[in-house]
Design a protein around this motif. Sequence first.
Motif, PDB file in Angstrom:
ATOM      1  N   LEU A  98       0.845  -1.197   0.000  1.00 27.09           N
ATOM      2  CA  LEU A  98       0.000   0.000   0.000  1.00 27.09           C
ATOM      3  C   LEU A  98       0.876   1.240   0.000  1.00 27.09           C
ATOM      4  O   LEU A  98       1.709   1.431   0.896  1.00 27.09           O
ATOM      5  N   LEU A  99       0.693   2.104  -1.013  1.00 28.21           N
ATOM      6  CA  LEU A  99       1.501   3.307  -1.175  1.00 28.21           C
ATOM      7  C   LEU A  99       0.616   4.502  -1.501  1.00 28.21           C
ATOM      8  O   LEU A  99      -0.576   4.339  -1.795  1.00 28.21           O
ATOM      9  N   VAL A 100       1.234   5.684  -1.481  1.00 31.29           N
ATOM     10  CA  VAL A 100       0.498   6.899  -1.854  1.00 31.29           C
ATOM     11  C   VAL A 100       0.880   7.378  -3.247  1.00 31.29           C
ATOM     12  O   VAL A 100       0.242   8.282  -3.779  1.00 31.29           O
ATOM     13  N   GLU A 101       1.930   6.788  -3.831  1.00 28.40           N
ATOM     14  CA  GLU A 101       2.283   7.135  -5.205  1.00 28.40           C
ATOM     15  C   GLU A 101       3.009   5.957  -5.841  1.00 28.40           C
ATOM     16  O   GLU A 101       3.581   5.110  -5.154  1.00 28.40           O
ATOM     17  N   ASP A 102       2.950   5.898  -7.156  1.00 25.79           N
ATOM     18  CA  ASP A 102       3.574   4.808  -7.892  1.00 25.79           C
ATOM     19  C   ASP A 102       5.096   4.954  -7.819  1.00 25.79           C
ATOM     20  O   ASP A 102       5.646   5.994  -8.201  1.00 25.79           O
ATOM     21  N   VAL A 158       6.320  -4.542  -9.113  1.00 31.16           N
ATOM     22  CA  VAL A 158       5.066  -4.287  -8.400  1.00 31.16           C
ATOM     23  C   VAL A 158       4.050  -3.764  -9.415  1.00 31.16           C
ATOM     24  O   VAL A 158       4.373  -2.899 -10.233  1.00 31.16           O
ATOM     25  N   ASN A 159       2.849  -4.305  -9.346  1.00 30.77           N
ATOM     26  CA  ASN A 159       1.811  -3.959 -10.317  1.00 30.77           C
ATOM     27  C   ASN A 159       0.599  -3.366  -9.613  1.00 30.77           C
ATOM     28  O   ASN A 159       0.120  -3.926  -8.626  1.00 30.77           O
ATOM     29  N   LEU A 160       0.104  -2.262 -10.162  1.00 36.30           N
ATOM     30  CA  LEU A 160      -1.046  -1.597  -9.575  1.00 36.30           C
ATOM     31  C   LEU A 160      -2.292  -2.461  -9.717  1.00 36.30           C
ATOM     32  O   LEU A 160      -2.614  -2.939 -10.798  1.00 36.30           O
ATOM     33  N   VAL A 161      -3.005  -2.649  -8.584  1.00 37.64           N
ATOM     34  CA  VAL A 161      -4.220  -3.455  -8.563  1.00 37.64           C
ATOM     35  C   VAL A 161      -5.461  -2.572  -8.470  1.00 37.64           C
ATOM     36  O   VAL A 161      -6.455  -2.782  -9.173  1.00 37.64           O
ATOM     37  N   ALA A 162      -5.405  -1.576  -7.602  1.00 36.91           N
ATOM     38  CA  ALA A 162      -6.577  -0.719  -7.396  1.00 36.91           C
ATOM     39  C   ALA A 162      -6.123   0.600  -6.788  1.00 36.91           C
ATOM     40  O   ALA A 162      -5.007   0.711  -6.265  1.00 36.91           O
TER      41      ALA A 162
END
Length: 771
Positions: free
Chosen positions: A602-606, A612-616
């Motif tokens: 869980l992050l606040v920015e990419d 690591v792949n964005l899920v939602a």
Amino acid sequence: MGSESTTRLQGFGRSPTVWIVVLLAILWLVWTIPLAFEQRTLFLRDVFTTALPLKFFGAEALRQGDIPVFNPLRALGQAHSGNPNALPFYPGNLLYLLLPVWSAFNLHYALHLLLSLVTMTSLCRRLGLSREASLMGGITYAGSGWVLTCLSFYNILTVAAWWPLAMIGAVGGGRRGAALGGFAVGMAVLGGEPVTAAIGFVPLLWLAVDNHGWRKGIVNLTTIAAIGALIALPQLVATLSVFDFTLRGGPGLPASKAGVRAFHPIRLLEFVLPFPFGEPGEFGPKEYWQFQALPTIPYFYTLYFGIVGLWLAFKGRLFTGRSKSSGWLWLALAGIGLGWVGGLWPGLFEGVSAGLFRYPEKFLFWLALAVPVLAGLGFDRLIHARRPLRVLSPWFLGGTLLVLAVILFFLGPAIVESSAERAVALATDSNASQLSRTVEGLEAHLDMWLLGLASGGALLVLTGFAVRRRSGAALIALQLVGLFQLYPLMQSMPLDELTKPSPWMAFLSRGAAVHNAYFTDQSWQELPAYEGERFHETTLARLRAAELDSAFGIAAGLSYPLATDLEGIYSPLNAYLLQELERASWQQRVNWLRVLGVEYLLLVEDPGVEGVNLVAAEDRRGVQSLLFEVERPALLAWWPEVIQTVVDPAEQFLAVGRSPRPVLEATVPVDLSHHSGARIEVLEHRSDRWRVKVEGEGGVLILRRSYQPLLRARIGDDPLMTMPANFCLLGVLVPPGIHVVTVEASRRPQTVAGIISILTLGWVFFLGQRR
């Protein structure tokens, strides 16, 4: 005072005092019932960050008939039974077998607050005070800022509740006194805060010697300590078994941390004003001015004992026999003095305690024990005096506070304007909004000072009338009214706001390994400012729940391989890893996430890095919240293709960080033979026991568990060599062939200690029944 006057006093005082006790019971029930029935929960400071995740795991294990040595949900297996903060052997844990977790959790606080009232009242009575004076002492203790702050410390509150009972044992002496004192000490040590308990032995020693002389006093105290140690033996054994391989037991705390949260002399204002520097839990205008007045938010939010109780304590010292009050006065002053000295020379306590001690404010425990007794002594002296005592008249003191309130009322606006302009002039980002916020904060604190001075003055004036009429019940009532100002320390929040499923749970399965980059020491990214209404700690708690902070994620069955070290009971290897990850590049971090088996981030920015792949994504108060899935995290157990020998810890960390295949390439600190291609199958994995089938030509098996010396590996009865692999994971050297490798932590020592503890409790009960 003559017999007629005494009869009049007893007839006047008894009935009103009974009604005060009834009122106290009603107030406690009104506050407790919503906590007991899962409607509300306490939340300040350590309630969620430390206590809740430990108790959620411990309660679930206890319901399965288990007290594990390790907790696999935190940092891949950190000490549980050996962590005093978890209170694994405390009898109060039986509540978790009878009630829902949230009910048992909050009842711990409520019941121990009540117990602190009962035990201090009993101590005052044992010291020879009247019933009314003893009640005054009990209310002053349980309602003080020191004890109410402990509603945010699950373990210190336990010590606070039991210690007056231990002091009764020291006063009483003999077999029964030793049995009572030893029982209370045992409960306090099982209650999880050994430092506070150790500090509490000083007043025990003084009382034992003062009441029985040096020889008998030392014997009495030694017996109490021995009985307490036998009762608390399971915790002592469990802690000692892991202690050498912890941050505190190994390198120890640095001097900079040993002196954190020392007593600051400016806090003497808290004796008169409940919250002169801000209210707990506030992040708005009433928040602590830690940068203006204090170097940090105090460990104990306030030292307010009630203005009436404080005045009575002065009376108790000035007009009571020297033998009765001097010791209590010196105890209080010593607590303040050592709490202050710990900040001036932090290396002193760090050196004496070998790096174990931090927070010199804990010495204020002596102050918290002494002031209520002095208040009770002053109460009896005033009520039973032959004529009114006019020294330090409450009317004069009360009038002075009221005059100060009036002066502040008229001069306050000018002071606020001048202070705000000066503060903004010194700030680097001074602007209109900064000036507005500064003015708003100063005005809020001005109102708090005005209310504190006015209420304190009014209470002291009324105290003068109560003393003149010899009304003990009125004095107790006035003290209770003054302590109501500390209600912010007892605040709770609706539980349903925290138990709603997080939106992220739609993407996660039970048991998933998560790293939460919000509100932790391992954030790795600067957290933007949230929009909307001003923050309060309840706002922060709701955000923690939504973002699957470990306090709430563990309750949902998630694990946290990178959980931060809050108690100093973690493996020093894990502590070093967290420190290095703070400075690492994102590619190094991703490698380590894979090796540690982290599945979601869980992050606040990419971070803009592969692996690591964005899920939602979600938007929370104007802050973007992102859920990433980590590619190819390590399995529960695996067999590397390549083993490198790297002795230096820093080089081991870098080797994993720069490896193109971090899971398939591993490091160990010793030379050994390793053959790739082994087949493995995990047959069993629990908190303290693993069984893995291995078929191959020999080498290193790596388990996704933190390396701990207590975890022993064997094939049948033949022991196997274990070692740190990839710096902090558990590696097992397996010989060629087909084997079932068992890795487990022995519980025999704590089992034997538990039997001894139960036998000691039976013996103590027997001693207590004998005349």
